[in-house]
Motif scaffolding. Structure first.
Motif, PDB file in Angstrom:
ATOM      1  N   ARG A 193       1.698   4.921   1.437  1.00 25.55           N
ATOM      2  CA  ARG A 193       1.456   5.789   2.585  1.00 25.55           C
ATOM      3  C   ARG A 193       2.378   6.995   2.506  1.00 25.55           C
ATOM      4  O   ARG A 193       3.593   6.865   2.652  1.00 25.55           O
ATOM      5  N   GLY A 194       1.816   8.140   2.245  1.00 26.01           N
ATOM      6  CA  GLY A 194       2.594   9.379   2.262  1.00 26.01           C
ATOM      7  C   GLY A 194       3.830   9.361   1.383  1.00 26.01           C
ATOM      8  O   GLY A 194       4.884   9.783   1.820  1.00 26.01           O
ATOM      9  N   THR A 240       8.135   5.853   7.851  1.00 21.45           N
ATOM     10  CA  THR A 240       7.565   6.717   6.821  1.00 21.45           C
ATOM     11  C   THR A 240       7.447   8.179   7.267  1.00 21.45           C
ATOM     12  O   THR A 240       6.908   9.013   6.534  1.00 21.45           O
ATOM     13  N   ASP A 242       5.113   3.582  10.944  1.00 23.15           N
ATOM     14  CA  ASP A 242       4.884   5.014  11.101  1.00 23.15           C
ATOM     15  C   ASP A 242       6.197   5.773  11.247  1.00 23.15           C
ATOM     16  O   ASP A 242       6.393   6.828  10.659  1.00 23.15           O
ATOM     17  N   GLU A 250       0.860  -1.176   0.000  1.00 19.52           N
ATOM     18  CA  GLU A 250       0.000   0.000   0.000  1.00 19.52           C
ATOM     19  C   GLU A 250       0.899   1.231   0.000  1.00 19.52           C
ATOM     20  O   GLU A 250       2.065   1.160   0.400  1.00 19.52           O
ATOM     21  N   TRP A 279       5.455   6.737   0.350  1.00 20.20           N
ATOM     22  CA  TRP A 279       6.219   5.510   0.564  1.00 20.20           C
ATOM     23  C   TRP A 279       5.374   4.320   0.133  1.00 20.20           C
ATOM     24  O   TRP A 279       4.180   4.277   0.400  1.00 20.20           O
ATOM     25  N   THR A 280       5.996   3.331  -0.483  1.00 17.81           N
ATOM     26  CA  THR A 280       5.337   2.063  -0.733  1.00 17.81           C
ATOM     27  C   THR A 280       5.680   1.149   0.432  1.00 17.81           C
ATOM     28  O   THR A 280       6.855   0.866   0.680  1.00 17.81           O
ATOM     29  N   VAL A 281       4.666   0.745   1.182  1.00 17.40           N
ATOM     30  CA  VAL A 281       4.854  -0.133   2.335  1.00 17.40           C
ATOM     31  C   VAL A 281       4.510  -1.550   1.907  1.00 17.40           C
ATOM     32  O   VAL A 281       3.394  -1.826   1.466  1.00 17.40           O
TER      33      VAL A 281
END
Length: 108
Positions: free
Chosen positions: A10-11, A106, A103, A8, A13-15
């Motif tokens: 997030r901000g 990222t 958290d 996914e 970043w690919t997590v």
């Protein structure tokens, strides 16, 4: 145990969340997934990985080098104690970006 991988964004970043043991039998699953991962800022969430052998360690090191060389960023988060120990014993924890949580990884 089969390896499960999902991603996914997030901000910026690919997590990439990984669940299962990361060893010679399962590393190709994560490797293929990372090859298809867009972007130059990747966090691998290892909260669901209770065991990693040197094949998994090698994959993490390879991606760290690849993204670093390309001007990107590669981080790992939420390492379980056995996996954390592997990075400490091999002294890779000294220069790889390891964070306590996704958290934190990222945040910047």
């Amino acid at each position: 145990m089969d390896l499960q991988v999902r991603s996914e964004v997030r901000g910026g970043w690919t997590v990439v969340a990984v669940t299962g043991e990361l060893d010679a039998d399962t590393v190709p699953v994560l490797s293929d997934h990372l090859e298809e991962t867009p972007g130059q800022r990747v966090v691998v969430d290892l909260a669901g990985v209770p065991f990693m052998d040197t094949t998994g360690l090698s994959l993490m090191l390879d991606w760290h080098r690849r993204l670093d060389t390309a001007g990107g960023q590669f981080r790992m988060a939420s390492l379980q104690p056995a996996v954390q120990k592997l990075f400490r014993l091999t002294e890779l924890a000294e220069f790889m970006h390891i964070h306590d949580s996704v958290d934190e990884a990222t945040a910047n």
